[in-house]
Scaffold this motif. Structure first.
Motif, PDB file in Angstrom:
ATOM      1  N   LEU A   1     -14.129  -7.342  -0.827  1.00  0.00           N
ATOM      2  CA  LEU A   1     -12.857  -6.635  -0.780  1.00  0.00           C
ATOM      3  C   LEU A   1     -12.720  -5.614  -1.899  1.00  0.00           C
ATOM      4  N   ASP A   2     -13.249  -5.966  -3.086  1.00  0.00           N
ATOM      5  CA  ASP A   2     -13.132  -5.036  -4.207  1.00  0.00           C
ATOM      6  C   ASP A   2     -13.830  -3.713  -3.891  1.00  0.00           C
TER       7      ASP A   2
ATOM      8  N   LEU B   1     -11.807  -1.774  -1.120  1.00  0.00           N
ATOM      9  CA  LEU B   1     -10.546  -1.157  -1.547  1.00  0.00           C
ATOM     10  C   LEU B   1     -10.773  -0.021  -2.533  1.00  0.00           C
TER      11      LEU B   1
ATOM     12  N   ILE C   1       3.349   3.584  -9.391  1.00  0.00           N
ATOM     13  CA  ILE C   1       3.297   2.168  -8.999  1.00  0.00           C
ATOM     14  C   ILE C   1       1.889   1.797  -8.559  1.00  0.00           C
ATOM     15  N   HIS C   2       1.437   0.622  -8.963  1.00  0.00           N
ATOM     16  CA  HIS C   2       0.097   0.156  -8.596  1.00  0.00           C
ATOM     17  C   HIS C   2      -0.042   0.169  -7.067  1.00  0.00           C
TER      18      HIS C   2
ATOM     19  N   VAL D   1      -1.843  -1.342  -4.968  1.00  0.00           N
ATOM     20  CA  VAL D   1      -1.973  -2.630  -4.283  1.00  0.00           C
ATOM     21  C   VAL D   1      -0.595  -3.262  -4.044  1.00  0.00           C
ATOM     22  N   GLN D   2       0.400  -2.884  -4.867  1.00  0.00           N
ATOM     23  CA  GLN D   2       1.754  -3.372  -4.606  1.00  0.00           C
ATOM     24  C   GLN D   2       2.198  -3.002  -3.185  1.00  0.00           C
TER      25      GLN D   2
ATOM     26  N   LEU E   1       0.149  -2.221  -0.625  1.00  0.00           N
ATOM     27  CA  LEU E   1      -0.695  -2.947   0.332  1.00  0.00           C
ATOM     28  C   LEU E   1      -0.164  -4.370   0.514  1.00  0.00           C
ATOM     29  N   LEU E   2       0.177  -5.005  -0.602  1.00  0.00           N
ATOM     30  CA  LEU E   2       0.821  -6.322  -0.549  1.00  0.00           C
ATOM     31  C   LEU E   2       2.067  -6.285   0.330  1.00  0.00           C
ATOM     32  N   ASN E   3       2.871  -5.233   0.171  1.00  0.00           N
ATOM     33  CA  ASN E   3       4.108  -5.157   0.938  1.00  0.00           C
ATOM     34  C   ASN E   3       3.850  -5.082   2.440  1.00  0.00           C
TER      35      ASN E   3
ATOM     36  N   LEU F   1       1.191  -6.022   4.121  1.00  0.00           N
ATOM     37  CA  LEU F   1       0.644  -7.294   4.609  1.00  0.00           C
ATOM     38  C   LEU F   1       1.723  -8.371   4.619  1.00  0.00           C
ATOM     39  N   ALA F   2       2.518  -8.409   3.560  1.00  0.00           N
ATOM     40  CA  ALA F   2       3.582  -9.409   3.486  1.00  0.00           C
ATOM     41  C   ALA F   2       4.521  -9.287   4.680  1.00  0.00           C
ATOM     42  N   LEU F   3       4.960  -8.069   4.955  1.00  0.00           N
ATOM     43  CA  LEU F   3       5.928  -7.871   6.043  1.00  0.00           C
ATOM     44  C   LEU F   3       5.327  -8.230   7.396  1.00  0.00           C
TER      45      LEU F   3
ATOM     46  N   VAL G   1       2.521 -10.423   7.846  1.00  0.00           N
ATOM     47  CA  VAL G   1       1.931 -11.764   7.929  1.00  0.00           C
ATOM     48  C   VAL G   1       2.941 -12.872   7.640  1.00  0.00           C
TER      49      VAL G   1
ATOM     50  N   MET H   1      10.370   2.411   1.453  1.00  0.00           N
ATOM     51  CA  MET H   1       9.954   1.844   0.171  1.00  0.00           C
ATOM     52  C   MET H   1       9.145   2.855  -0.637  1.00  0.00           C
TER      53      MET H   1
ATOM     54  N   ALA I   1       9.313 -12.564   2.251  1.00  0.00           N
ATOM     55  CA  ALA I   1       7.929 -12.086   2.378  1.00  0.00           C
ATOM     56  C   ALA I   1       7.488 -11.364   1.116  1.00  0.00           C
ATOM     57  N   LEU I   2       8.328 -10.456   0.631  1.00  0.00           N
ATOM     58  CA  LEU I   2       7.946  -9.661  -0.543  1.00  0.00           C
ATOM     59  C   LEU I   2       7.806 -10.538  -1.784  1.00  0.00           C
TER      60      LEU I   2
ATOM     61  N   PHE J   1       4.737 -13.856  -0.327  1.00  0.00           N
ATOM     62  CA  PHE J   1       3.393 -13.567   0.173  1.00  0.00           C
ATOM     63  C   PHE J   1       2.363 -13.252  -0.914  1.00  0.00           C
TER      64      PHE J   1
ATOM     65  N   TRP K   1      -6.816 -12.030  -3.865  1.00  0.00           N
ATOM     66  CA  TRP K   1      -6.884 -10.930  -4.836  1.00  0.00           C
ATOM     67  C   TRP K   1      -7.652 -11.328  -6.079  1.00  0.00           C
TER      68      TRP K   1
ATOM     69  N   ALA L   1     -11.424 -11.527  -5.125  1.00  0.00           N
ATOM     70  CA  ALA L   1     -11.996 -10.196  -4.953  1.00  0.00           C
ATOM     71  C   ALA L   1     -11.927  -9.358  -6.223  1.00  0.00           C
TER      72      ALA L   1
ATOM     73  N   VAL M   1      -9.524  -7.888  -7.456  1.00  0.00           N
ATOM     74  CA  VAL M   1      -8.578  -6.781  -7.386  1.00  0.00           C
ATOM     75  C   VAL M   1      -7.613  -6.901  -8.566  1.00  0.00           C
TER      76      VAL M   1
ATOM     77  N   ARG N   1       7.396  -6.864  -9.795  1.00  0.00           N
ATOM     78  CA  ARG N   1       8.073  -7.005  -8.496  1.00  0.00           C
ATOM     79  C   ARG N   1       9.505  -7.508  -8.638  1.00  0.00           C
TER      80      ARG N   1
ATOM     81  N   TRP O   1      13.279  -1.845  -3.384  1.00  0.00           N
ATOM     82  CA  TRP O   1      12.670  -1.689  -2.047  1.00  0.00           C
ATOM     83  C   TRP O   1      13.594  -2.191  -0.945  1.00  0.00           C
TER      84      TRP O   1
ATOM     85  N   ALA P   1      16.313   0.127  -0.190  1.00  0.00           N
ATOM     86  CA  ALA P   1      15.805   1.263   0.592  1.00  0.00           C
ATOM     87  C   ALA P   1      15.617   0.883   2.056  1.00  0.00           C
TER      88      ALA P   1
END
Lengths: 209, 209
Positions: free
Chosen positions: A133-134, A137, A153-154, A156-157, A159-161, A163-165, A167, A205, B164-165, B168, B176, B179, B181, B194, B201, B204
């Motif tokens: 994955l490293d 990405l 903002i990082h 990956v934050q 990407l996390l969002n 996926l979170a929404l 999954v 966002m 989720a935010l 997750f 992470w 990997a 990350v 976060r 977020w 928004a």
DNA sequence: AAGTAATTTAATCATTTGATTAAATCCATT
DNA sequence: AATGGATTTAATCAAATGATTAAATTACTT
């Protein structure tokens, strides 16, 4: 059904029907109950075959599990990584594609995320070896686009969002169904709505200050 | 250490140190490996006591698990449900409080969400009996405020988003970290970020059309 | 139809694991 | 320090479970 090839003494190309039947049964039971709680006898029963036959084909519970796990990880990551690295799509389109593909995939395999997440936690090294994955990405198109859009903002934050929404609703599905906040049908409809809503939300966002 | 009460022949008020030691060990091992993969011998070893003593205090693995599970569910839901029902706070404040409290809680118990989600999936009825989520959400302050702010979208969609935010990232943390990350420290810092970002977020998202 | 290899099974083994038991140890009270 | 109940342990049991084996069955080739 006997094999139809007698000249090939070394072969491993099984007549797939029985082997596949066992593997599918294993996927069902492993994914639903996790590795430790799964008994090989359960898998055999689910496949409609005898316990010994399972070991005849797969040598051991562990080996069978590895094959199922491999394919599950492939399923869960194989659909998203090409989208993440695709340099020909714009950020907004990527998010639409990811949300839509992921929700469709997980709707068809609702137990998959919780299972894969649990087993990755149990054996992170194995996952690392299977999915680099490293490397993927690093300088991926999505990460680059996120950096450009929001350098503060990082990446990956975000990407996390995404996926979170996508999954988390499935991972927490047993909660909402048990509590009767949704029934099966309403849940499915809500997830269908999210395919449209998540890209709208993520765009918002990305703009938010 | 013998008990200091000999007149009480019926009692159950144990000298808590040993009992608590076992329960804490059980929480650690159960939460890390799940019910099925946990051996009572592991718990005994973690607690620094003998296997028989575990059964002396708790009768069985199942009973011990139920106690730990009860407290874990209490921990995970007890912190958020009062915030959800609190009619004295505005929507934006609620979201800030929820995000902050939840991330703090889970940072201290990073394995908790995956464990609880897995075990709820394994036994949803038990969860339903312990947490009357439907009653709590029905006409809860948060749900009412969400309906008012966005009558066009099912309010639970936004509750899902907040959770989720918050949750997750922890559920997927092994990914992470494996990997590379993030390393542990970077992950912690990202989660700290976060607490500030999620309310921004979510506001928004609530505006997005 | 016989022969043969592939497939399937019933029976069994060995290990793991949750639980029990009887004996040993500890410690407050006398 | 002797007593007696509380606590802890080593040893053991019984059931569950992953795996093996030898025999039976099936189906393809001749």
């Amino acid at each position: 059904m006997a094999k139809a090839r007698k000249q090939q003494e070394e072969e491993l190309t099984e007549d797939l029907s029985t082997e596949e039947k066992i593997k599918e049964a294993a996927r069902t039971v492993f994914t639903k109950k996790g590795y430790a709680a799964t008994r090989t006898r359960d898998i055999a029963e689910e496949a409609g075959i005898n316990l010994a036959l399972l070991n005849y084909y797969f040598r051991s519970k562990e080996k069978l599990f590895q094959q199922v796990m491999s394919e599950n990880i492939q399923k869960l990551f194989g659909i998203i990584l090409p989208l993440v690295t695709d340099a020909t799509t714009k950020l907004d389109v990527k998010i639409e594609l990811i949300a839509s593909a992921y929700i469709d995939l997980i709707r068809q395999n609702p137990d998959l995320p919780l299972f894969v997440l649990s087993e990755i936690r149990n054996n992170p090294v194995q996952f690392k070896n299977r999915v680099p994955l490293d490397k993927i990405l690093e300088n991926s198109s999505l990460i680059e686009q996120l950096k450009e859009r929001r350098p503060d903002i990082h990446p990956v934050q975000f990407l996390l969002n995404v996926l979170a929404l996508c999954v988390f609703p499935f991972v927490s599905r047993p909660i909402w169904l048990a509590a009767k906040v949704f029934d099966e049908k309403e849940f499915a409809a809500a997830m269908e709505d999210r395919k449209r809503l998540i890209p709208v939300w993520v765009k918002a966002m990305l703009k938010a200050k």
